[in-house]
Write a protein that holds these residues in place. Structure first.
Motif, PDB file in Angstrom:
ATOM      1  N   TRP A 192     -71.063  60.296  34.155  1.00 24.83           N
ATOM      2  CA  TRP A 192     -69.657  59.933  34.305  1.00 24.83           C
ATOM      3  C   TRP A 192     -68.731  60.925  33.616  1.00 24.83           C
ATOM      4  CZ3 TRP A 192     -67.681  56.622  37.662  1.00 24.83           C
ATOM      5  CH2 TRP A 192     -68.545  55.703  38.262  1.00 24.83           C
ATOM      6  N   GLY A 193     -69.280  62.061  33.224  1.00 21.99           N
ATOM      7  CA  GLY A 193     -68.432  63.129  32.697  1.00 21.99           C
ATOM      8  C   GLY A 193     -68.309  63.167  31.189  1.00 21.99           C
ATOM      9  N   PHE A 194     -69.328  62.657  30.483  1.00 23.26           N
ATOM     10  CA  PHE A 194     -69.325  62.674  29.025  1.00 23.26           C
ATOM     11  C   PHE A 194     -70.427  63.592  28.495  1.00 23.26           C
ATOM     12  CE2 PHE A 194     -67.674  58.510  30.238  1.00 23.26           C
ATOM     13  CZ  PHE A 194     -66.531  58.395  29.454  1.00 23.26           C
ATOM     14  N   ILE A 195     -70.177  64.174  27.335  1.00 27.42           N
ATOM     15  CA  ILE A 195     -71.244  64.765  26.536  1.00 27.42           C
ATOM     16  C   ILE A 195     -71.751  63.637  25.640  1.00 27.42           C
ATOM     17  CG2 ILE A 195     -71.834  66.471  24.773  1.00 27.42           C
ATOM     18  CD1 ILE A 195     -69.434  68.132  25.813  1.00 27.42           C
ATOM     19  N   VAL A 196     -73.048  63.389  25.655  1.00 31.29           N
ATOM     20  CA  VAL A 196     -73.615  62.241  24.942  1.00 31.29           C
ATOM     21  C   VAL A 196     -74.683  62.745  23.979  1.00 31.29           C
ATOM     22  CG1 VAL A 196     -74.617  59.949  25.189  1.00 31.29           C
ATOM     23  CG2 VAL A 196     -73.260  60.910  27.069  1.00 31.29           C
ATOM     24  N   VAL A 197     -74.583  62.363  22.715  1.00 33.23           N
ATOM     25  CA  VAL A 197     -75.490  62.890  21.706  1.00 33.23           C
ATOM     26  C   VAL A 197     -76.071  61.767  20.858  1.00 33.23           C
ATOM     27  CG1 VAL A 197     -73.604  63.282  20.059  1.00 33.23           C
ATOM     28  CG2 VAL A 197     -75.742  64.558  19.803  1.00 33.23           C
ATOM     29  N   GLY A 198     -77.321  61.960  20.432  1.00 34.25           N
ATOM     30  CA  GLY A 198     -77.973  61.040  19.508  1.00 34.25           C
ATOM     31  C   GLY A 198     -78.979  61.793  18.661  1.00 34.25           C
ATOM     32  N   ASN A 199     -79.576  61.096  17.709  1.00 36.03           N
ATOM     33  CA  ASN A 199     -80.565  61.721  16.824  1.00 36.03           C
ATOM     34  C   ASN A 199     -81.801  60.840  16.720  1.00 36.03           C
ATOM     35  OD1 ASN A 199     -80.086  59.693  14.745  1.00 36.03           O
ATOM     36  ND2 ASN A 199     -78.168  60.788  14.311  1.00 36.03           N
ATOM     37  N   GLU A 200     -82.679  61.153  15.795  1.00 34.36           N
ATOM     38  CA  GLU A 200     -83.939  60.433  15.654  1.00 34.36           C
ATOM     39  C   GLU A 200     -83.951  59.462  14.470  1.00 34.36           C
ATOM     40  OE1 GLU A 200     -86.851  61.325  18.117  1.00 34.36           O
ATOM     41  OE2 GLU A 200     -84.746  61.397  18.778  1.00 34.36           O
ATOM     42  N   ASP A 201     -82.805  59.258  13.834  1.00 35.86           N
ATOM     43  CA  ASP A 201     -82.749  58.350  12.686  1.00 35.86           C
ATOM     44  C   ASP A 201     -83.029  56.921  13.139  1.00 35.86           C
ATOM     45  OD1 ASP A 201     -82.301  57.142  10.273  1.00 35.86           O
ATOM     46  OD2 ASP A 201     -80.117  57.419  10.292  1.00 35.86           O
ATOM     47  N   GLU A 202     -84.001  56.276  12.499  1.00 39.50           N
ATOM     48  CA  GLU A 202     -84.378  54.899  12.859  1.00 39.50           C
ATOM     49  C   GLU A 202     -83.752  53.861  11.937  1.00 39.50           C
ATOM     50  OE1 GLU A 202     -88.639  54.471  13.835  1.00 39.50           O
ATOM     51  OE2 GLU A 202     -88.784  56.633  13.511  1.00 39.50           O
ATOM     52  N   ASN A 203     -82.977  54.316  10.958  1.00 35.29           N
ATOM     53  CA  ASN A 203     -82.326  53.412   9.995  1.00 35.29           C
ATOM     54  C   ASN A 203     -80.885  53.896   9.790  1.00 35.29           C
ATOM     55  OD1 ASN A 203     -84.655  51.626   8.955  1.00 35.29           O
ATOM     56  ND2 ASN A 203     -85.494  53.699   8.840  1.00 35.29           N
ATOM     57  N   THR A 204     -80.033  53.551  10.732  1.00 35.03           N
ATOM     58  CA  THR A 204     -78.735  54.202  10.882  1.00 35.03           C
ATOM     59  C   THR A 204     -77.567  53.462  10.245  1.00 35.03           C
ATOM     60  OG1 THR A 204     -78.437  53.024  12.979  1.00 35.03           O
ATOM     61  CG2 THR A 204     -79.457  55.224  13.086  1.00 35.03           C
ATOM     62  N   ARG A 205     -77.820  52.339   9.564  1.00 31.57           N
ATOM     63  CA  ARG A 205     -76.766  51.382   9.250  1.00 31.57           C
ATOM     64  C   ARG A 205     -75.611  51.940   8.411  1.00 31.57           C
ATOM     65  NH1 ARG A 205     -81.491  50.569   6.929  1.00 31.57           N
ATOM     66  NH2 ARG A 205     -81.701  50.538   4.651  1.00 31.57           N
ATOM     67  N   THR A 206     -75.849  52.911   7.551  1.00 33.92           N
ATOM     68  CA  THR A 206     -74.783  53.408   6.686  1.00 33.92           C
ATOM     69  C   THR A 206     -73.790  54.290   7.429  1.00 33.92           C
ATOM     70  OG1 THR A 206     -75.958  55.419   6.016  1.00 33.92           O
ATOM     71  CG2 THR A 206     -76.373  53.405   4.734  1.00 33.92           C
ATOM     72  N   GLY A 207     -74.193  54.768   8.612  1.00 35.75           N
ATOM     73  CA  GLY A 207     -73.336  55.676   9.367  1.00 35.75           C
ATOM     74  C   GLY A 207     -73.450  57.125   8.951  1.00 35.75           C
ATOM     75  N   ALA A 208     -74.279  57.406   7.941  1.00 36.27           N
ATOM     76  CA  ALA A 208     -74.390  58.771   7.426  1.00 36.27           C
ATOM     77  C   ALA A 208     -74.955  59.743   8.460  1.00 36.27           C
ATOM     78  CB  ALA A 208     -75.254  58.776   6.168  1.00 36.27           C
ATOM     79  N   SER A 209     -76.013  59.329   9.163  1.00 37.31           N
ATOM     80  CA  SER A 209     -76.597  60.242  10.157  1.00 37.31           C
ATOM     81  C   SER A 209     -75.665  60.436  11.342  1.00 37.31           C
ATOM     82  CB  SER A 209     -77.957  59.720  10.629  1.00 37.31           C
ATOM     83  OG  SER A 209     -77.835  58.476  11.302  1.00 37.31           O
ATOM     84  N   ALA A 210     -74.862  59.420  11.655  1.00 36.07           N
ATOM     85  CA  ALA A 210     -73.859  59.580  12.711  1.00 36.07           C
ATOM     86  C   ALA A 210     -72.821  60.614  12.294  1.00 36.07           C
ATOM     87  CB  ALA A 210     -73.195  58.246  13.017  1.00 36.07           C
ATOM     88  N   ALA A 211     -72.388  60.551  11.039  1.00 35.94           N
ATOM     89  CA  ALA A 211     -71.407  61.510  10.537  1.00 35.94           C
ATOM     90  C   ALA A 211     -71.960  62.926  10.586  1.00 35.94           C
ATOM     91  CB  ALA A 211     -71.005  61.138   9.109  1.00 35.94           C
ATOM     92  N   THR A 212     -73.230  63.076  10.211  1.00 35.19           N
ATOM     93  CA  THR A 212     -73.872  64.394  10.250  1.00 35.19           C
ATOM     94  C   THR A 212     -73.967  64.911  11.681  1.00 35.19           C
ATOM     95  OG1 THR A 212     -75.174  63.858   8.287  1.00 35.19           O
ATOM     96  CG2 THR A 212     -75.972  65.662   9.655  1.00 35.19           C
ATOM     97  N   THR A 213     -74.295  64.006  12.604  1.00 31.92           N
ATOM     98  CA  THR A 213     -74.415  64.392  14.010  1.00 31.92           C
ATOM     99  C   THR A 213     -73.072  64.833  14.572  1.00 31.92           C
ATOM    100  OG1 THR A 213     -76.242  62.838  14.296  1.00 31.92           O
ATOM    101  CG2 THR A 213     -75.138  63.593  16.301  1.00 31.92           C
ATOM    102  N   LEU A 214     -72.021  64.123  14.245  1.00 28.73           N
ATOM    103  CA  LEU A 214     -70.692  64.507  14.722  1.00 28.73           C
ATOM    104  C   LEU A 214     -70.308  65.881  14.183  1.00 28.73           C
ATOM    105  CD1 LEU A 214     -68.075  63.945  16.199  1.00 28.73           C
ATOM    106  CD2 LEU A 214     -67.267  62.677  14.195  1.00 28.73           C
ATOM    107  N   ASP A 215     -70.549  66.127  12.913  1.00 26.26           N
ATOM    108  CA  ASP A 215     -70.250  67.440  12.336  1.00 26.26           C
ATOM    109  C   ASP A 215     -71.020  68.537  13.064  1.00 26.26           C
ATOM    110  OD1 ASP A 215     -68.433  66.548  10.460  1.00 26.26           O
ATOM    111  OD2 ASP A 215     -69.899  66.435   8.819  1.00 26.26           O
ATOM    112  N   TYR A 216     -72.283  68.251  13.395  1.00 26.28           N
ATOM    113  CA  TYR A 216     -73.107  69.244  14.086  1.00 26.28           C
ATOM    114  C   TYR A 216     -72.517  69.583  15.453  1.00 26.28           C
ATOM    115  CZ  TYR A 216     -77.289  71.566  15.895  1.00 26.28           C
ATOM    116  OH  TYR A 216     -78.168  72.481  16.427  1.00 26.28           O
TER     117      TYR A 216
END
Length: 336
Positions: A118-142
């Motif tokens: 539908w015209g999006f760039i979609v990204v994810g990572n391999e973190d299995e314990n994501t609740r703090t949002g830290a890995s999401a923040a790192t992924t966005l920076d990347y």
């Protein structure tokens, strides 16, 4: 004796044939299950015209790439995107997907592919314990760094004014915390939180020692971006307790994302923020990512791509989600 031997031989042949048929049947079932998972939109049952449109694949041919970054938490970034990006100059909204407990982006390619179509760039990572949002923040920076890297396929292609985030279960908590608890959280424009772990379950998990202990809380009162929060009516999500109660009688269970929790999240949201909550009828915790995908796609199409048709699913006198038989307990806040 010869007759008995022939009978026994026939029986053995018949048993062998039956075992072979069972094995073939199991193999075919596994193959079909894999096909169904990778093409889940073909087996969905959307009820509204808008839900049906955005449950199907979009018009974009998609490609994917993985980046192994040597990070012990994120490990690998998986990115799906419109293939035309590789040869054009157009920018595309970015959506970051936050994993539920034990889940990985590498095992969620179907959902990534659907949204990318539908015209999006979609990204994810391999973190299995994501609740703090830290890995999401790192992924966005990347990803934002790739947007500035002239050697990257994503150079200049991310629409940094239109970034969304979505998460399921623990990932719902992580998505909310990524927006509210991290320095780059102000870069998100819209959020979709699915079957977000309730405060009652979070309280119990926060008491545990070890890997699952701590960090489970989230606060929608601090969200300032449009929020779409969904859950299911099945037992795992809904439970059978209709309030935030920690002491339970025999036979009582707190759901992962019960109705009282959805309403509490809704009530806590600032009145100035567009908010939609709803539950999928007959769907349970593990069903939600695929079953809610049509309206999640419409949500991001409206807020990140300005698709007015998609917005009619949620807003206006005839908002489709309010009368859609797939959905119940829908509540919508439209700031005046």
């Amino acid at each position: 004796m010869k007759i008995a031997g022939k009978i026994m031989k026939s029986i053995l042949i018949g048993v062998a044939a039956l075992i072979a048929l069972i094995i073939i049947g199991v193999i075919l079932l596994v193959i079909f299950a894999g096909y169904k998972n990778e093409n889940y939109w073909k087996f969905a049952s959307p009820k509204g015209a808008i839900e049906e449109k955005y449950t199907a694949l979009g018009e974009y041919e998609v490609s994917s790439v993985q980046f192994d970054v040597g990070d012990d938490v994120c490990k690998t970034y998986s990115v799906w995107y419109p293939k035309e990006l590789e040869s054009g100059t157009k920018t595309y909204p970015l959506v970051l997907m936050v994993n539920g407990t034990g889940a990985k982006a590498s095992a969620s390619s179907a959902g990534f592919r659907h949204l990318a179509s539908w015209g999006f760039i979609v990204v994810g990572n391999e973190d299995e314990n994501t609740r703090t949002g830290a890995s999401a923040a790192t992924t966005l920076d990347y990803m934002l760094a790739l947007n500035e890297d002239s050697q990257s396929v994503f150079y200049g292609h991310i629409d940094t004014e239109n970034i969304g985030i979505a998460g399921h279960s623990q990932g719902g908590v992580g998505a909310i915390n990524a927006v509210t608890q991290h320095e780059n959280g102000n870069k998100y424009k819209a959020i979709c939180a699915q079957s977000t772990t309730s405060s009652a379950v979070a309280y119990a998990l926060n008491l545990l020692d070890g890997e699952l202990g701590g960090g489970w809380n989230c606060d929608t009162a601090t969200l300032s971006i449009p929020a779409f929060m969904v859950a299911g009516t099945g037992n795992a999500d809904a439970g059978n307790v209709e309030e935030n109660r920690l002491e339970l009688a025999e036979g009582e269970t707190q759901g992962i994302c019960p109705l009282w929790w959805l309403r509490a999240c809704y009530d806590a949201m600032p009145d100035s923020v567009p908010t939609v909550i709803g539950r999928l009828v007959g769907k349970d915790h593990g069903d939600i990512p695929h079953s809610a995908d049509g309206y999640m796609t419409a949500w991001f199409m409206y807020w990140l791509q300005g698709d007015e048709e998609a917005g009619k699913a949620f807003f206006g006198e005839n908002a489709e989600i309010k009368t859609n038989e797939n959905w119940q307990d829908v509540t919508v806040n439209i700031p005046q």
